[in-house]
Enzyme design. Structure first.
Site, mmCIF file in Angstrom:
data_model
loop_
_atom_site.group_PDB
_atom_site.id
_atom_site.type_symbol
_atom_site.label_atom_id
_atom_site.label_comp_id
_atom_site.label_asym_id
_atom_site.label_seq_id
_atom_site.Cartn_x
_atom_site.Cartn_y
_atom_site.Cartn_z
ATOM 1 N N GLU A 17 0.684 -1.413 -0.099
ATOM 2 C CA GLU A 17 0.009 0.037 -0.110
ATOM 3 C C GLU A 17 0.716 1.235 0.055
ATOM 4 O OE1 GLU A 17 -2.399 1.474 -0.643
ATOM 5 O OE2 GLU A 17 -4.011 1.617 0.856
ATOM 6 N N ASP A 18 0.310 2.295 -0.440
ATOM 7 C CA ASP A 18 1.030 3.491 -0.716
ATOM 8 C C ASP A 18 1.076 4.290 0.948
ATOM 9 O OD1 ASP A 18 -1.792 4.125 -0.813
ATOM 10 O OD2 ASP A 18 -1.398 5.889 -2.319
ATOM 11 N N ASP A 75 -3.804 5.325 6.206
ATOM 12 C CA ASP A 75 -4.513 6.480 6.896
ATOM 13 C C ASP A 75 -5.455 6.122 7.780
ATOM 14 O OD1 ASP A 75 -5.124 9.327 7.386
ATOM 15 O OD2 ASP A 75 -6.253 9.316 5.507
HETATM 16 P P1 IMP Z 1 -7.199 4.756 4.394
HETATM 17 O O1 IMP Z 1 -7.820 5.798 5.054
HETATM 18 O O2 IMP Z 1 -6.118 4.220 5.377
HETATM 19 O O3 IMP Z 1 -8.206 3.754 4.169
HETATM 20 O O4 IMP Z 1 -6.538 5.251 3.306
HETATM 21 C C1 IMP Z 1 -7.160 5.216 2.094
HETATM 22 C C2 IMP Z 1 -6.389 5.813 0.864
HETATM 23 O O5 IMP Z 1 -6.369 7.144 0.874
HETATM 24 C C3 IMP Z 1 -5.008 5.317 0.744
HETATM 25 O O6 IMP Z 1 -4.576 4.153 0.380
HETATM 26 C C4 IMP Z 1 -4.424 6.550 -0.132
HETATM 27 O O7 IMP Z 1 -4.516 6.189 -1.560
HETATM 28 C C5 IMP Z 1 -5.218 7.596 0.110
HETATM 29 N N1 IMP Z 1 -4.654 8.517 1.219
HETATM 30 C C6 IMP Z 1 -4.542 8.666 2.569
HETATM 31 N N2 IMP Z 1 -3.913 9.738 2.800
HETATM 32 C C7 IMP Z 1 -3.553 10.279 1.708
HETATM 33 C C8 IMP Z 1 -2.742 11.478 1.273
HETATM 34 O O8 IMP Z 1 -2.366 12.175 2.396
HETATM 35 N N3 IMP Z 1 -2.536 11.868 0.030
HETATM 36 C C9 IMP Z 1 -2.984 11.109 -0.914
HETATM 37 N N4 IMP Z 1 -3.848 10.168 -0.723
HETATM 38 C C10 IMP Z 1 -3.873 9.797 0.540
HETATM 39 MG MG MG Z 2 -3.856 3.633 -1.652
#
Ligand code: IMP
Ligand code: MG
Ligand code: MG
Length: 175
Positions: A99-100, A103
């Site tokens: 994963e990148d 969050d």
């Molecule tokens: P989650 O909130 O952990 O489900 O993250 C969902 C997705 O939101 C991540 O896989 C990223 O692709 C995107 N994301 C979360 N934080 C950032 C950010 O700071 N910049 C760009 N994309 C983000």
């Molecule tokens: Mg992502």
């Protein structure tokens, strides 16, 4: 006012972290073949660099996609899996999800739970970035590149409204 890009992580720091993560994965995998699963789109550059640094043999590289987060996702605490994976790619295998950014944790928690249902031999999570300040659901991160502050991040595959993915370094987007 136009948003400003402020560099957070240089290409040298990224390259060093990718090498370190690959060594950690190699050490743990003890030469058993891996299935690597990238979460699109944000992980596309990271996964390409990561797999080229691995010495562990790969059985397969697969990709999946989950609904991008919005208020509906956050309030439900679930993401929707938009591109499923063949069960036979996962069952009985040593799997690493790439994963990148983790969050809220909703995307990775949803995918890991789904993959667990396919009974892999082992299931681990590798994320380039960890943004712990906004975590909503607990996620065990096995391999972590960097912990980042609660800022909007772009570059190295990561976008703002599809922009900035191609930047080779990692930036915060500031007002
Ligand atoms: P989650 O909130 O952990 O489900 O993250 C969902 C997705 O939101 C991540 O896989 C990223 O692709 C995107 N994301 C979360 N934080 C950032 C950010 O700071 N910049 C760009 N994309 C983000
Ligand atoms: Mg992502
Ligand atoms: Mg995005």
């Amino acid at each position: 006012m136009e948003k400003q890009l402020v560099r957070l992580i240089s290409r040298e720091e990224i390259a060093a972290a990718v090498k370190r993560l690959a060594r950690e994965i190699d050490r743990d995998s003890e030469n058993r073949s891996l299935v690597v699963i990238g979460i699109l789109k944000g992980s596309f550059i990271f996964i390409a660099d990561l797999v080229r640094n691995l010495e562990t043999p790969l059985l397969a590289i697969e990709f999946t996609r989950l609904s991008s987060y919005g208020s509906a996702t956050v309030s439900s605490g679930r993401a929707e899996i938009l591109a499923g994976l063949p069960e036979e790619a996962v069952r009985g295998q040593n799997v690493i999800v790439v994963e990148d950014i983790v969050d809220t944790g909703i995307t990775t928690a949803t995918l890991l739970e789904y993959l667990q249902g396919y009974r892999p031999a082992d299931l681990k999570l590798c994320t380039l970035l960890d943004k712990p300040s906004r975590r909503r659901v607990e996620v065990k991160i096995d391999y972590r590149g960097f912990t980042v502050p609660d800022r909007f991040i772009v570059g190295y595959g990561i976008d703002f409204d599809e922009r900035y993915r191609q930047l080779p370094e990692i930036y915060t987007l500031e007002e």
